[in-house]
Design a protein around this motif. Structure first.
Motif, short mmCIF file in Angstrom:
data_model
loop_
_atom_site.label_atom_id
_atom_site.label_comp_id
_atom_site.label_asym_id
_atom_site.label_seq_id
_atom_site.Cartn_x
_atom_site.Cartn_y
_atom_site.Cartn_z
N MET A 1 -31.99 -43.13 -10.77
CA MET A 1 -30.99 -42.19 -11.27
C MET A 1 -29.57 -42.70 -11.05
O MET A 1 -28.72 -42.59 -11.94
N ILE A 2 -29.33 -43.28 -9.90
CA ILE A 2 -27.99 -43.81 -9.60
C ILE A 2 -27.62 -44.94 -10.54
O ILE A 2 -26.53 -44.95 -11.12
N TYR A 3 -28.52 -45.90 -10.72
CA TYR A 3 -28.22 -47.02 -11.63
C TYR A 3 -28.10 -46.56 -13.07
O TYR A 3 -27.24 -47.04 -13.81
N LEU A 4 -28.95 -45.63 -13.51
CA LEU A 4 -28.86 -45.12 -14.87
C LEU A 4 -27.53 -44.39 -15.07
O LEU A 4 -26.86 -44.56 -16.09
N THR A 5 -27.14 -43.60 -14.09
CA THR A 5 -25.87 -42.87 -14.15
C THR A 5 -24.70 -43.84 -14.23
O THR A 5 -23.78 -43.66 -15.04
N ARG A 6 -24.73 -44.87 -13.43
CA ARG A 6 -23.64 -45.86 -13.42
C ARG A 6 -23.59 -46.63 -14.74
O ARG A 6 -22.51 -46.85 -15.29
N LEU A 7 -24.76 -47.03 -15.25
CA LEU A 7 -24.81 -47.76 -16.52
C LEU A 7 -24.24 -46.90 -17.65
O LEU A 7 -23.42 -47.36 -18.44
N ALA A 8 -24.65 -45.65 -17.70
CA ALA A 8 -24.13 -44.75 -18.74
C ALA A 8 -22.63 -44.57 -18.60
O ALA A 8 -21.90 -44.56 -19.61
N ASP A 9 -22.14 -44.45 -17.38
CA ASP A 9 -20.70 -44.29 -17.16
C ASP A 9 -19.94 -45.52 -17.64
O ASP A 9 -18.93 -45.39 -18.35
N VAL A 10 -20.41 -46.69 -17.29
CA VAL A 10 -19.74 -47.93 -17.70
C VAL A 10 -19.72 -48.06 -19.22
O VAL A 10 -18.75 -48.54 -19.80
N LEU A 11 -20.79 -47.62 -19.87
CA LEU A 11 -20.87 -47.72 -21.33
C LEU A 11 -20.24 -46.53 -22.05
O LEU A 11 -20.17 -46.53 -23.28
N GLY A 12 -19.80 -45.52 -21.30
CA GLY A 12 -19.18 -44.35 -21.91
C GLY A 12 -20.19 -43.45 -22.61
O GLY A 12 -19.86 -42.80 -23.61
N ILE A 13 -21.39 -43.39 -22.07
CA ILE A 13 -22.45 -42.56 -22.66
C ILE A 13 -22.61 -41.29 -21.84
O ILE A 13 -22.74 -41.35 -20.61
N ASP A 14 -22.62 -40.16 -22.51
CA ASP A 14 -22.91 -38.88 -21.87
C ASP A 14 -24.43 -38.75 -21.79
O ASP A 14 -25.09 -38.57 -22.82
N LEU A 15 -24.98 -38.87 -20.60
CA LEU A 15 -26.43 -38.87 -20.44
C LEU A 15 -27.08 -37.58 -20.92
O LEU A 15 -28.12 -37.61 -21.59
N VAL A 16 -26.50 -36.45 -20.58
CA VAL A 16 -27.09 -35.17 -20.98
C VAL A 16 -27.05 -35.03 -22.49
O VAL A 16 -28.06 -34.68 -23.12
N GLU A 17 -25.92 -35.33 -23.11
CA GLU A 17 -25.81 -35.24 -24.56
C GLU A 17 -26.80 -36.19 -25.24
O GLU A 17 -27.46 -35.82 -26.21
N SER A 18 -26.92 -37.40 -24.73
CA SER A 18 -27.85 -38.37 -25.30
C SER A 18 -29.29 -37.89 -25.20
O SER A 18 -30.07 -38.03 -26.14
N ALA A 19 -29.65 -37.33 -24.06
CA ALA A 19 -31.01 -36.85 -23.86
C ALA A 19 -31.32 -35.66 -24.76
O ALA A 19 -32.40 -35.57 -25.36
N VAL A 20 -30.37 -34.75 -24.89
CA VAL A 20 -30.56 -33.58 -25.76
C VAL A 20 -30.70 -34.02 -27.21
O VAL A 20 -31.58 -33.53 -27.94
N THR A 21 -29.86 -34.96 -27.64
CA THR A 21 -29.94 -35.48 -29.01
C THR A 21 -31.28 -36.16 -29.24
O THR A 21 -31.94 -35.94 -30.26
N LYS A 22 -31.71 -36.99 -28.31
CA LYS A 22 -32.99 -37.70 -28.45
C LYS A 22 -34.15 -36.72 -28.49
O LYS A 22 -35.09 -36.88 -29.28
N LEU A 23 -34.11 -35.71 -27.65
CA LEU A 23 -35.17 -34.70 -27.63
C LEU A 23 -35.27 -33.99 -28.97
O LEU A 23 -36.38 -33.75 -29.49
N ALA A 24 -34.13 -33.68 -29.58
CA ALA A 24 -34.13 -33.04 -30.91
C ALA A 24 -34.73 -33.97 -31.95
O ALA A 24 -35.50 -33.53 -32.82
N GLU A 25 -34.39 -35.26 -31.90
CA GLU A 25 -34.95 -36.23 -32.84
C GLU A 25 -36.46 -36.35 -32.67
O GLU A 25 -37.20 -36.41 -33.66
#
Length: 111
Positions: free
Chosen positions: A70-94
């Motif tokens: 979780m820590i590394y995923l959170t850090r990677l998303a932060d560095v890339l400017g990705i909102d993890l929650v938004e990305s997960a919600v979008t992917k779940l809808a797809e």
């Protein structure tokens, strides 16, 4: 999620680690931590893996490895400017469109 992201970012900044936190390095570290999580479950039967948290020692190791992931995923998303929650919600809808309940329920078939 925002609080965790800020805490992980501050942790890295306090140690001047942002210079090492390239997307490639973070993805590799994430893969390594996922590997450590897999190692904890690798030789368990399905029933044993489902009950792993009943064992205090094994549960503590699983919890620690999931925290590392979780820590590394959170850090990677932060560095890339990705909102993890938004990305997960979008992917779940797809995925919901790709696997409608009436066609996918009880089936592991990929589409």
């Amino acid at each position: 999620m925002d609080d965790l992201t800020a805490r992980v970012r501050a942790f890295a900044e306090e140690r001047d680690w942002q210079q090492f936190h390239t997307p490639k390095n973070l993805a590799m570290a994430l893969a390594g931590e996922v590997g450590e999580l897999l190692a904890e479950l690798q030789w368990l039967t399905p029933a044993q893996s489902a009950a792993v948290m009943d064992d205090p020692e094994a549960g503590a190791r699983i919890r620690a490895e999931i925290a590392d992931v979780m820590i590394y995923l959170t850090r990677l998303a932060d560095v890339l400017g990705i909102d993890l929650v938004e990305s997960a919600v979008t992917k779940l809808a797809e995925v919901a469109v790709r696997y409608p309940v009436e066609q996918a329920k009880g089936s592991a078939t990929k589409r």
